[in-house]
Write a protein that holds these residues in place. Structure first.
Motif, PDB file in Angstrom:
ATOM      1  N   HIS A   1       7.428   0.527  10.477  1.00 29.81           N
ATOM      2  CA  HIS A   1       6.429  -0.548  10.405  1.00 29.81           C
ATOM      3  C   HIS A   1       5.079  -0.048  10.919  1.00 29.81           C
ATOM      4  O   HIS A   1       4.032  -0.237  10.280  1.00 29.81           O
ATOM      5  CB  HIS A   1       6.920  -1.722  11.248  1.00 29.81           C
ATOM      6  CG  HIS A   1       6.371  -3.040  10.801  1.00 29.81           C
ATOM      7  ND1 HIS A   1       6.918  -4.243  11.174  1.00 29.81           N
ATOM      8  CD2 HIS A   1       5.308  -3.358  10.032  1.00 29.81           C
ATOM      9  CE1 HIS A   1       6.217  -5.231  10.648  1.00 29.81           C
ATOM     10  NE2 HIS A   1       5.232  -4.719   9.958  1.00 29.81           N
ATOM     11  N   VAL A   2       5.087   0.607  12.065  1.00 34.54           N
ATOM     12  CA  VAL A   2       3.858   1.132  12.659  1.00 34.54           C
ATOM     13  C   VAL A   2       3.267   2.244  11.788  1.00 34.54           C
ATOM     14  O   VAL A   2       2.050   2.318  11.585  1.00 34.54           O
ATOM     15  CB  VAL A   2       4.118   1.650  14.088  1.00 34.54           C
ATOM     16  CG1 VAL A   2       2.885   2.352  14.644  1.00 34.54           C
ATOM     17  CG2 VAL A   2       4.519   0.508  15.016  1.00 34.54           C
ATOM     18  N   THR A   3       4.116   3.111  11.262  1.00 32.50           N
ATOM     19  CA  THR A   3       3.655   4.214  10.418  1.00 32.50           C
ATOM     20  C   THR A   3       2.934   3.701   9.179  1.00 32.50           C
ATOM     21  O   THR A   3       1.853   4.199   8.820  1.00 32.50           O
ATOM     22  CB  THR A   3       4.841   5.100   9.998  1.00 32.50           C
ATOM     23  OG1 THR A   3       5.467   5.639  11.166  1.00 32.50           O
ATOM     24  CG2 THR A   3       4.377   6.241   9.108  1.00 32.50           C
ATOM     25  N   LEU A   4       3.500   2.702   8.516  1.00 29.50           N
ATOM     26  CA  LEU A   4       2.849   2.122   7.336  1.00 29.50           C
ATOM     27  C   LEU A   4       1.508   1.502   7.711  1.00 29.50           C
ATOM     28  O   LEU A   4       0.534   1.617   6.968  1.00 29.50           O
ATOM     29  CB  LEU A   4       3.751   1.065   6.703  1.00 29.50           C
ATOM     30  CG  LEU A   4       5.142   1.494   6.245  1.00 29.50           C
ATOM     31  CD1 LEU A   4       5.804   0.384   5.444  1.00 29.50           C
ATOM     32  CD2 LEU A   4       5.088   2.764   5.420  1.00 29.50           C
ATOM     33  N   CYS A   5       1.470   0.863   8.874  1.00 31.33           N
ATOM     34  CA  CYS A   5       0.223   0.248   9.339  1.00 31.33           C
ATOM     35  C   CYS A   5      -0.844   1.308   9.577  1.00 31.33           C
ATOM     36  O   CYS A   5      -2.013   1.125   9.203  1.00 31.33           O
ATOM     37  CB  CYS A   5       0.501  -0.546  10.612  1.00 31.33           C
ATOM     38  SG  CYS A   5      -0.951  -1.368  11.305  1.00 31.33           S
ATOM     39  N   ILE A   6      -0.472   2.419  10.193  1.00 30.83           N
ATOM     40  CA  ILE A   6      -1.434   3.494  10.464  1.00 30.83           C
ATOM     41  C   ILE A   6      -2.007   4.043   9.166  1.00 30.83           C
ATOM     42  O   ILE A   6      -3.229   4.198   9.013  1.00 30.83           O
ATOM     43  CB  ILE A   6      -0.762   4.628  11.269  1.00 30.83           C
ATOM     44  CG1 ILE A   6      -0.399   4.129  12.674  1.00 30.83           C
ATOM     45  CG2 ILE A   6      -1.677   5.853  11.345  1.00 30.83           C
ATOM     46  CD1 ILE A   6       0.438   5.112  13.472  1.00 30.83           C
TER      47      ILE A   6
ATOM     48  N   PHE B   1       0.830  -1.201   0.000  1.00 31.31           N
ATOM     49  CA  PHE B   1       0.000   0.000   0.000  1.00 31.31           C
ATOM     50  C   PHE B   1       0.867   1.255   0.000  1.00 31.31           C
ATOM     51  O   PHE B   1       0.574   2.233  -0.694  1.00 31.31           O
ATOM     52  CB  PHE B   1      -0.927   0.005   1.211  1.00 31.31           C
ATOM     53  CG  PHE B   1      -1.846   1.203   1.257  1.00 31.31           C
ATOM     54  CD1 PHE B   1      -2.996   1.238   0.486  1.00 31.31           C
ATOM     55  CD2 PHE B   1      -1.549   2.298   2.052  1.00 31.31           C
ATOM     56  CE1 PHE B   1      -3.830   2.333   0.510  1.00 31.31           C
ATOM     57  CE2 PHE B   1      -2.377   3.401   2.089  1.00 31.31           C
ATOM     58  CZ  PHE B   1      -3.523   3.414   1.300  1.00 31.31           C
ATOM     59  N   MET B   2       1.946   1.247   0.788  1.00 27.80           N
ATOM     60  CA  MET B   2       2.824   2.416   0.830  1.00 27.80           C
ATOM     61  C   MET B   2       3.509   2.627  -0.505  1.00 27.80           C
ATOM     62  O   MET B   2       3.721   3.764  -0.927  1.00 27.80           O
ATOM     63  CB  MET B   2       3.863   2.240   1.941  1.00 27.80           C
ATOM     64  CG  MET B   2       4.568   3.543   2.304  1.00 27.80           C
ATOM     65  SD  MET B   2       3.378   4.766   2.932  1.00 27.80           S
ATOM     66  CE  MET B   2       4.435   6.192   3.091  1.00 27.80           C
ATOM     67  N   TRP B   3       3.850   1.548  -1.173  1.00 31.72           N
ATOM     68  CA  TRP B   3       4.452   1.665  -2.501  1.00 31.72           C
ATOM     69  C   TRP B   3       3.473   2.344  -3.458  1.00 31.72           C
ATOM     70  O   TRP B   3       3.851   3.206  -4.253  1.00 31.72           O
ATOM     71  CB  TRP B   3       4.836   0.271  -2.999  1.00 31.72           C
ATOM     72  CG  TRP B   3       5.593   0.271  -4.292  1.00 31.72           C
ATOM     73  CD1 TRP B   3       6.930   0.460  -4.484  1.00 31.72           C
ATOM     74  CD2 TRP B   3       5.037   0.065  -5.596  1.00 31.72           C
ATOM     75  NE1 TRP B   3       7.238   0.379  -5.817  1.00 31.72           N
ATOM     76  CE2 TRP B   3       6.096   0.133  -6.534  1.00 31.72           C
ATOM     77  CE3 TRP B   3       3.742  -0.195  -6.073  1.00 31.72           C
ATOM     78  CZ2 TRP B   3       5.906  -0.030  -7.897  1.00 31.72           C
ATOM     79  CZ3 TRP B   3       3.555  -0.348  -7.442  1.00 31.72           C
ATOM     80  CH2 TRP B   3       4.631  -0.270  -8.324  1.00 31.72           C
ATOM     81  N   LYS B   4       2.192   1.974  -3.377  1.00 33.29           N
ATOM     82  CA  LYS B   4       1.174   2.622  -4.206  1.00 33.29           C
ATOM     83  C   LYS B   4       1.042   4.098  -3.843  1.00 33.29           C
ATOM     84  O   LYS B   4       0.858   4.952  -4.718  1.00 33.29           O
ATOM     85  CB  LYS B   4      -0.171   1.916  -4.020  1.00 33.29           C
ATOM     86  CG  LYS B   4      -0.232   0.514  -4.591  1.00 33.29           C
ATOM     87  CD  LYS B   4      -1.607  -0.095  -4.353  1.00 33.29           C
ATOM     88  CE  LYS B   4      -1.705  -1.497  -4.925  1.00 33.29           C
ATOM     89  NZ  LYS B   4      -3.049  -2.098  -4.678  1.00 33.29           N
ATOM     90  N   THR B   5       1.122   4.382  -2.536  1.00 31.87           N
ATOM     91  CA  THR B   5       1.017   5.777  -2.094  1.00 31.87           C
ATOM     92  C   THR B   5       2.157   6.613  -2.671  1.00 31.87           C
ATOM     93  O   THR B   5       1.955   7.725  -3.158  1.00 31.87           O
ATOM     94  CB  THR B   5       1.046   5.845  -0.554  1.00 31.87           C
ATOM     95  OG1 THR B   5      -0.024   5.061  -0.024  1.00 31.87           O
ATOM     96  CG2 THR B   5       0.909   7.286  -0.071  1.00 31.87           C
TER      97      THR B   5
END
Length: 239
Positions: free
Chosen positions: A137-142, A45-49
Motif C-alpha cells: 500500500h505504501v509502495t504504491l502511494c510513493i 496508477f500502478m496498473w497503468k505502470t
C-alpha cells in the motif's frame, strides 16, 4: 497473479485480463465510476505502470531519438522511462531510502520496476503479496506521488523537493492507519528540548489553558495539544 511476469506483453495473458470486464459495453470506454469504487487511485496508477501506459518521455517520443526523451529532472542525461523515474532517478532513490532504510539497497538494485514487482510473489521477499499488504500500500502511494510531483515540476514549475512527497505519503499513512513496520521504524533526527517547569494553578473561579506543539522538519508534519484545567488541577476539556 499465478505465474511470474516475464515482460510487459505477458500482462495480457495474466490474471489482469479480468479488468477488461470493467469496460462499458455500450460506449466501449472504461467504466470510470465502477473503477473508482473498486480501486484506489494508487492501484489504478500502478496498473497503468505495469502496462507501460504512463506517459513518460521515452513513451511519448518513442519515434524521436532526440533529447526530447531525456529526463529534465536530473543531470544524468538518462532517458525518462518508468524504470529511471521510479527506481534509478536519484530523487526517487532518496524517497526509498527514507521510507525503507533497511531495504533500500535491495530495492534500487533491480533493473526494472517489473522485475522488482515479480519478487513480490515470493513469500521470502520483504515485500510480498501474502503478508505485507501495508508495505505494498505504501509502495504504491510513493510511486504515485513521485509521478504527481514530476508532473507539477514539468507543467507548473514546482520545485523538486523530496519533502513534498514525504509529507504526502506520511499523511496518507496516517489517514489510512497503515502499520508498516519499515515506515514506523524509520530513524529521524529530532532536536528535543525539555523544560521542567511545575504547573501553576489559576486563581479560584478561573481556568488555565496549556498548549504544546511539535514540528518535524523532515516530514513537514506537525501536532498540537490543548488542555484546560481548573484551579484544583482537574481536567475540564482538551483537544
Amino acid at each position: 497473479m499465478t505465474t511470474p511476469l516475464q515482460d510487459w506483453d505477458d500482462l495480457h495473458l495474466s490474471n489482469y485480463q479480468w479488468v477488461s470486464q470493467l469496460i462499458d459495453s455500450d460506449s466501449a470506454q472504461w467504466n470510470v465510476s465502477l473503477l473508482r469504487q473498486l480501486f484506489t487511485p494508487n492501484q489504478i496508477f500502478m496498473w497503468k505502470t505495469l502496462h507501460n501506459a504512463i506517459p513518460v518521455k521515452v513513451r511519448i517520443f518513442k519515434h524521436d531519438n532526440s533529447e526530447n526523451q531525456l529526463s529534465v529532472l536530473c543531470n544524468t542525461q538518462q532517458p525518462e522511462d518508468v524504470d529511471h523515474l521510479f527506481l534509478h532517478f536519484p530523487f526517487a532513490q532518496a524517497i526509498w531510502r527514507y521510507f525503507f532504510p533497511q531495504h533500500y539497497t535491495s530495492i534500487v538494485q533491480h533493473s526494472t520496476v517489473l522485475s522488482w514487482i515479480q519478487t513480490w510473489q515470493s513469500k521470502d521477499s520483504y515485500i510480498n503479496i501474502f503478508n505485507t499488504a501495508d508495505q505494498i500500500h505504501v509502495t504504491l502511494c510513493i510511486i504515485h506521488h513521485i509521478w504527481k510531483l514530476r508532473c507539477r515540476v514539468i507543467f507548473s514549475s514546482t520545485n523538486l523537493n523530496r519533502n513534498t512527497v514525504i509529507h504526502h505519503v506520511n499523511s496518507y499513512i496516517a489517514f489510512h492507519h497503515l502499520g508498516n513496520p519499515s515506515v514506523n521504524s524509520m530513524s529521524i533526527n529530532r532536536s528535543i528540548c525539555v523544560l521542567n517547569l511545575p504547573w501553576k494553578p489559576p486563581p479560584p473561579g478561573h481556568l488555565k489553558i496549556n498548549i504544546d506543539a511539535s514540528f518535524n522538519k523532515v516530514s513537514l508534519l506537525d501536532g498540537i495539544g490543548i488542555i484546560t484545567r481548573n484551579h484544583a488541577g482537574l481536567y475540564v476539556m482538551g483537544k
